[in-house]
Enzyme design. Structure first.
Site, PDB file in Angstrom:
ATOM      1  N   ASP A  37      -0.763  -5.661   0.078  1.00  0.00           N
ATOM      2  CA  ASP A  37      -1.509  -4.903  -0.923  1.00  0.00           C
ATOM      3  C   ASP A  37      -2.114  -5.908  -1.913  1.00  0.00           C
ATOM      4  O   ASP A  37      -1.806  -7.100  -1.895  1.00  0.00           O
ATOM      5  CB  ASP A  37      -0.623  -3.861  -1.629  1.00  0.00           C
ATOM      6  CG  ASP A  37      -1.482  -2.756  -2.257  1.00  0.00           C
ATOM      7  OD1 ASP A  37      -2.716  -2.917  -2.357  1.00  0.00           O
ATOM      8  OD2 ASP A  37      -0.925  -1.708  -2.669  1.00  0.00           O
TER       9      ASP A  37
HETATM   10  C1  BGC Z   1      -3.927  -0.258  -3.827  1.00  0.00           C
HETATM   11  C2  BGC Z   1      -4.172  -0.041  -2.363  1.00  0.00           C
HETATM   12  C3  BGC Z   1      -5.627  -0.242  -2.037  1.00  0.00           C
HETATM   13  C4  BGC Z   1      -6.059  -1.617  -2.511  1.00  0.00           C
HETATM   14  C5  BGC Z   1      -7.518  -1.899  -2.207  1.00  0.00           C
HETATM   15  C6  BGC Z   1      -4.518  -1.556  -4.304  1.00  0.00           C
HETATM   16  O1  BGC Z   1      -4.455  -1.665  -5.687  1.00  0.00           O
HETATM   17  O2  BGC Z   1      -2.546  -0.206  -4.081  1.00  0.00           O
HETATM   18  O3  BGC Z   1      -3.775   1.260  -1.996  1.00  0.00           O
HETATM   19  O4  BGC Z   1      -5.855  -0.074  -0.674  1.00  0.00           O
HETATM   20  O5  BGC Z   1      -5.852  -1.702  -3.895  1.00  0.00           O
HETATM   21  O6  BGC Z   1      -8.362  -1.081  -2.917  1.00  0.00           O
END
Ligand code: BGC
Length: 775
Positions: free
Chosen positions: A302
């Protein structure tokens, strides 16, 4: 030899698809049912991957494991934004957050034409509940209990996103969410692992289509692996404590289902599990995901989760964070730039082996080959616009919105029929509340809100009843408002036949980094509600929210309440058709609806205690497990939802009263989960005067087992159409895994037990059928 065995394994798993619609345990130790069609398991890719890998320098290999957000600085360590130069040098494998064909093609041209080995970039985005056509938020979509619908929604989203060059979505979010304080409850399918598994698989099938290399397919990414929804106190990013038993029985199954459906990628989560961050967790990433499930796709971190291993306290410097995250099993670093900065040096100094590096690079190259990116790296810019908002997608958005609505309350006034659907005697409607006419806050969590695409509730209602019959007063803002606003609302209510109130949260109050400690209506909306109800006019309350809201007063005083979640671009038409009975609400809750925040975490599939209140003797005995100031039961249970018709459930009948644990285990052990262990059925009658689709649910309880099991666990559901007066016998064929559980040795097995089986309209009603599992 290995390849031959792998091919046999994949073929064998393919033919294990159930022959009839059956229902089972939802994520189990049953063998993978990975499908060849997804592409990442296609053995013919191996040779291509190896040939390319062979040509790569160490830096080029590391580059494939680096992902940045286009237009944003590359993490805390570098602050770089010179992506074009980095792409040309083969230093970037993936980009996220660009969303037009022109931009993706421009950057792809650099990768394909200027980088030494011409390796294409894979472009990713959070295509969560649609791309240009925005559908209801996932919590709403799940409330349809309609996996084929969800699959179609994901397919429509993939068609649009791929037309802009996006071939990878960071979805579905399959985190189990038991706590409404956690804002990301909005992004998932709620609290149940069985339903969550069905939804996870449906999304993956929809995004990835029948072939991953079809130009309109996009790779799915099941996230956030794992336990993210169990954040303590419901506070986003917080630590979790989850026993292996609970992890396996509740949190892992939807991920396993996504893997079995062929999900090409998995995202490792932010949270720590029992002290070990999920993005550096060898148990979940290696033992479970790779060894037990045979997952061969890419694990992406993540956002900056590798860099966050430092504040987590697992590393004091970048190289250590990378070593721990990478060796635990995270292939790609999203946004922190730590792999870019440190991984090559770790390989040079033998802290990370070349073989381990190659393993991750292979997975990324495999994904790109499987997507067909080497053959078709670009998208057709001319075709892009025509792919968006196609009539069939818009009509699907309306159907999805209608199916996501959950009717929570619909009581008659004295000597009156229920308020909903609105009768033809209703001429003048007062439409009050901040969310009736607020596109950005009615829509969704999608990143690309285009407010002009949305038909607001006000616009649709005005079209339906005529502007002269609609008294529109805002009454309050979402978080504020004045006494004058409220007075105007009360005056409008006084003139109308019916008041429709559109209240709730704004979209920023749920989703990421949007945990709440209070779950009532924000601002002055509760005050507005009470004043409007005091006029004595019939009131319909439409709630917009990314979670259930604690509104005990409303549920006591407002005759009709509809949970709308955030319905997407067809919010207006869907709500109007539902208000006037052209569509009959059939959605059911996928989360337990709390009475008060203090009940959270609240979930139906809980364990009993040794002192359950129903066994209190005398009934007012103090020493049972309950609050002294609140009931244990939710306001509305998991699975609950009303309809404009009435339904009657007959008794649950089972085809056998005895099952043998040894036979069921033998069937589990050979992967023969396709054979029903027994069938259970009940008659369901539409006793009202309207056609309905009823979500009939099947729950199981096991008692006398080596580890205590939930008071009820969902093991099946069917959405059944019933004409007025019609009775149908609804039959469930239960597979052996419906009776299996994670036992005291953390093995998935059937144990001797007393079994109760309910076929019921929700998780709190129904009469049980009894079965005994003997050794
Ligand atoms: C989130 C993810 C997301 C990623 C890209 C992160 O802050 O937790 O769910 O896919 O950002 O946008």
């Amino acid at each position: 030899m290995y390849r031959l065995l792998a091919a046999i394994f994949v073929y064998a798993t393919l033919v294990w698809q159930p022959l009839v619609a059956q229902t089972g345990g939802g994520g189990s130790a049953s063998p993978s049912r990975i499908s060849l069609r997804t592409g990442i398991y296609d053995p013919s890719l191996d040779a291509k991957v190896e040939a390319l890998l062979h040509k790569m320098t160490l830096e080029e290999k590391v580059g494939q494991l680096v992902q940045y957000s286009a237009g944003q600085p590359t993490g805390p360590s570098t602050g770089r934004t010179d992506y074009e130069d980095m792409i040309a040098k083969g230093q970037i494998g993936a980009l996220l957050n660009i969303a037009t064909a022109k931009e993706t093609n421009a950057l792809q041209r650099i990768a394909v034409e200027k980088s030494r080995l011409h390796v294409p970039i894979v472009f990713g985005l959070d295509v969560v509940n649609g791309f240009r056509t925005e559908f209801p938020i996932p919590l709403g979509l799940a409330s349809s209990w309609d996996p084929p619908l969800v699959e179609q929604v994901a397919r429509a989203a993939a068609r649009e996103a791929s037309a802009s060059g996006i071939r990878w979505t960071f979805a579905p979010m399959v985190d189990i969410a038991r706590d409404a304080r956690w804002g990301r409850m909005a992004e998932g399918a709620g609290e149940d692992p069985f339903l969550g598994s069905e939804m996870a698989a449906a999304y993956v099938r929809g995004y990835q289509g029948s072939r991953l290399d079809a130009p309109d397919s996009i790779a799915a990414c099941a996230k956030h692996y794992v336990g993210y929804g169990a954040a303590e106190g419901g506070r986003d990013y917080n630590a979790t404590e989850i026993s292996e038993h609970t992890l396996r029985q509740f949190y892992l199954p939807p991920f396993h289902a996504a893997v079995n459906a062929g999900a090409a990628t998995i995202m490792s989560a932010f949270n720590a599990i029992n002290g070990m961050p999920a993005s550096a967790n060898p148990f979940t990433l290696q033992q479970v995901l790779r060894k037990e499930w045979g997952f061969r796709g890419v694990v992406d971190s993540d956002w900056e989760a590798i860099g966050e291993l430092i504040p987590h306290g697992l590393a004091n410097d970048g190289p250590t964070a990378v070593r721990k995250g990478f060796l635990a099993g995270v292939d790609m670093d999203m946004a922190s730039s730590f792999y870019h900065d440190h991984l090559a040096q770790l390989v040079r100094s033998d802290q990370v082996s070349q073989a381990r590096l190659d393993e991750s690079v292979r997975r990324v190259l495999r994904l790109k080959f499987a997507l067909g990116l080497f053959d078709h790296p670009y998208t057709d810019e001319v075709h892009e616009a025509a792919a968006m908002l196609r009539p069939e997608a818009i009509s699907l958005a309306r159907t999805a919105a209608e199916r996501s609505l959950v009717l929570l309350k619909n009581t008659p006034g004295p000597n009156n029929p229920p308020v909903l659907p609105l009768s033809s005697d209703v001429h003048d409607i007062a439409l009050i509340g901040p969310l009736a006419d607020d596109p950005p806050n009615m829509e969704s969590l999608a990143k690309l809100d285009r407010n002009e695409d949305l038909i607001s509730f006000r616009a649709a209602l005005s079209k339906h009843v005529g502007e002269q019959h609609l008294f529109r007063v805002r009454g309050a803002d979402i978080t504020g408002g004045t006494d004058e606003d409220q007075a105007a609302a009360v005056a409008a209510a006084g003139k109308a036949d019916v008041v429709v109130l559109a209240l709730g949260e704004d979209t920023g109050m749920s989703g990421e980094a949007a945990s709440r400690s209070k779950l009532g209506l924000p601002g002055r909306q509760q005050e507005l509600l009470e004043k409007v109800v005091a006029t004595g006019k019939p009131v319909v309350l439409i709630l917009f929210s990314g979670r259930p809201l604690t509104l005990p007063w409303a549920f006591d005083h407002v005759p009709a309440v509809l949970a709308a979640w955030f319905p997407g671009i067809q919010a207006g038409p869907a709500l109007v058709r539902t208000l006037f009975g052209e569509s009959n609400p059939g959605g059911k809750l996928v989360v337990s609806w709390p009475r008060s925040v203090g009940q959270e975490p609240l979930y139906y599939n809980a364990l009993s205690t040794g002192r359950p209140p129903e066994l209190a003797n005398p009934p007012d005995d103090k020493y049972v497990s309950r609050y002294i100031d609140e009931q244990n039961s939710p306001q509305f249970p998991f699975g609950y939802g009303l309809s404009y018709t009435s339904l009657r459930y007959g008794a649950t009948e089972v085809s056998r009263n005895h099952l043998k644990a040894s036979s069921l285990n033998a069937m589990l052990g050979t992967g023969g989960v396709q054979n029903p262990a027994l069938t259970a059925s009940a008659e369901v009658t539409n006793t009202g005067s309207r056609a309905a689709e009823e979500v009939v649910q099947l729950y199981v309880r096991l008692q006398g087992t080596s580890v205590a099991q939930p008071v009820r666990a969902l093991k099946g559901f069917q959405r059944v159409a019933l004409a007025p007066g019609e009775t149908k016998r609804v039959t469930f064929a239960l597979r052996p895994d419906a009776f299996a559980m994670w036992n005291d040795r953390n093995q998935f097995a059937v144990e001797p037990a007393k079994v109760s089986i309910w076929i019921s309209p929700d998780s709190a009603h129904g009469t049980a059928g009894a079965v005994e599992i003997v050794p």
